[in-house]
Design a protein around this motif. Structure first.
Motif, mmCIF file in Angstrom:
data_model
loop_
_atom_site.group_PDB
_atom_site.id
_atom_site.type_symbol
_atom_site.label_atom_id
_atom_site.label_comp_id
_atom_site.label_asym_id
_atom_site.label_seq_id
_atom_site.Cartn_x
_atom_site.Cartn_y
_atom_site.Cartn_z
ATOM 1 N N GLU A 1 5.633 5.771 -40.186
ATOM 2 C CA GLU A 1 5.202 4.583 -40.921
ATOM 3 C C GLU A 1 3.680 4.519 -41.001
ATOM 4 O O GLU A 1 2.985 4.975 -40.080
ATOM 5 N N GLU B 1 2.067 6.283 -37.732
ATOM 6 C CA GLU B 1 2.758 6.240 -36.438
ATOM 7 C C GLU B 1 4.121 6.915 -36.544
ATOM 8 O O GLU B 1 4.830 6.760 -37.543
ATOM 9 N N LYS C 1 -0.175 -0.844 -29.250
ATOM 10 C CA LYS C 1 0.414 -0.901 -30.575
ATOM 11 C C LYS C 1 1.120 -2.231 -30.748
ATOM 12 O O LYS C 1 1.724 -2.754 -29.804
ATOM 13 N N MET C 2 1.023 -2.761 -31.944
ATOM 14 C CA MET C 2 1.847 -3.913 -32.290
ATOM 15 C C MET C 2 3.040 -3.379 -33.073
ATOM 16 O O MET C 2 2.941 -2.367 -33.779
ATOM 17 N N ILE D 1 7.692 6.820 -34.795
ATOM 18 C CA ILE D 1 8.509 6.047 -33.860
ATOM 19 C C ILE D 1 9.838 6.771 -33.679
ATOM 20 O O ILE D 1 10.307 7.489 -34.566
ATOM 21 N N GLY E 1 0.672 -2.291 -36.742
ATOM 22 C CA GLY E 1 2.088 -2.432 -37.131
ATOM 23 C C GLY E 1 2.352 -1.823 -38.495
ATOM 24 O O GLY E 1 1.471 -1.801 -39.363
ATOM 25 N N GLY E 2 3.553 -1.352 -38.675
ATOM 26 C CA GLY E 2 3.928 -0.679 -39.922
ATOM 27 C C GLY E 2 3.751 -1.596 -41.132
ATOM 28 O O GLY E 2 4.180 -2.747 -41.109
ATOM 29 N N GLU F 1 0.023 2.682 -41.019
ATOM 30 C CA GLU F 1 -0.540 1.511 -40.335
ATOM 31 C C GLU F 1 -2.060 1.456 -40.523
ATOM 32 O O GLU F 1 -2.687 2.447 -40.893
HETATM 33 MG MG MG Z 1 4.452 1.017 -35.687
#
Ligand code: MG
Ligand code: OOG
Length: 257
Positions: free
Chosen positions: A101, A134, A57-58, A136, A227-228, A103
């Motif tokens: 979020e 995702e 994951k970024m 988090i 990434g979000g 992605e």
């Molecule tokens: Mg993320």
């Protein structure tokens, strides 16, 4: 400084959904390289128990995300199979202060690695692109951390789900894809793929470069969360989150207690 001990402590908090103090408070000399080493050791512990590394994951690839946590550079994390959700349900009992979020995810059919990877290399190696959500959950008190802390905590990874329908990498311009994020029917956040380093493909390029520094790469079959796109939204038991991706359908997650 015993990186193995720090990894053990963080991993226990990840498994039990227990909060901890930032590791940099006790170990101010930890470097970014140490933090990635701690992250790797946590994953090794999971793999030793039979888990599998399914991707990367970024994180912190959009300005919105960087501002919301006060860390201004992209980071990467490891995705073990145990974090993938196969039903649109998250069990909140092992989560501390979860956020969700939207992605864009890439799935790879070829090995991709090296310090010279370009967007063209990414397209050649990509099997499909998918919408994703995702979850988090920072293991640190108040969701507050420094760059070193968040890297050691596997970039706050707590779960992810990807859509059932994969799209050709050439299906659309991924930087132009709009997404709206709803909680319990109310729109909370919106953004476009361009929020992710200008174009999600650039996030994969950046990942390949960062991995190359540690002698790592993207392997066939792996998934990459780029990434979000928007800020992550807070969720609690009983919430239903839906991300509507323009032209790509929607993804839903229900948070259970
Ligand atoms: Mg993320
Ligand atoms: C760090 C993880 C960020 C993303 O997509 O930006 C992340 C955090 O915000 O806790 O996953």
């Amino acid at each position: 400084m015993d990186l193995h001990r720090i990894a053990e402590e963080i991993e226990n908090c990840q498994l039990e959904g227990r909060e901890m103090e930032k590791i940099t408070l006790r170990h101010p000399a930890l470097t970014v390289a140490d933090a990635y080493q701690i992250q790797a050791l946590c994953t090794e512990r999971a793999l030793a128990r039979g888990d599998r590394l399914v991707g990367w994951k970024m994180g912190l690839t959009s300005v919105a995300k960087q501002r919301s946590v006060g860390v201004e550079e992209p980071i990467f994390g490891r995705l073990p199979a145990s974090l993938e959700l196969h039903e649109p349900v998250v069990h909140g009992h092992r989560l501390i202060h979860p956020r969700v979020e939207p992605e864009i995810a890439f799935v790879f059919k070829q090995h991709l690695g090296g310090a010279n990877v370009t967007p063209r290399d990414v397209w050649l190696a990509t099997e499909c692109v998918l919408p994703a959500l995702e979850v988090i959950d920072s293991r640190y008190q108040n969701f507050s951390f420094t760059l070193v802390d968040v890297i050691a905590d596997n970039a706050s990874a707590a779960g992810f789900i990807v859509g059932d329908q994969g799209y050709s990498p050439y299906h659309t311009a991924w930087d132009e894809v709009g997404v709206a994020l709803f909680k319990n029917g109310e729109v909370m956040q919106s953004g476009t793929g361009a929020a992710v380093l200008g174009h999600p493909v650039k996030s994969v390029v950046e990942l390949a470069h960062m991995l190359a520094r540690d002698g790592l790469s993207i392997e066939p079959g792996m998934v990459v969360l780029t990434g979000g796109i928007t800020e992550a939204i807070h969720v609690a038991a009983g919430d239903v989150v839906e991300a509507r991706f323009d032209g790509l359908g929607s993804l839903t997650l229900r948070i259970e207690g």
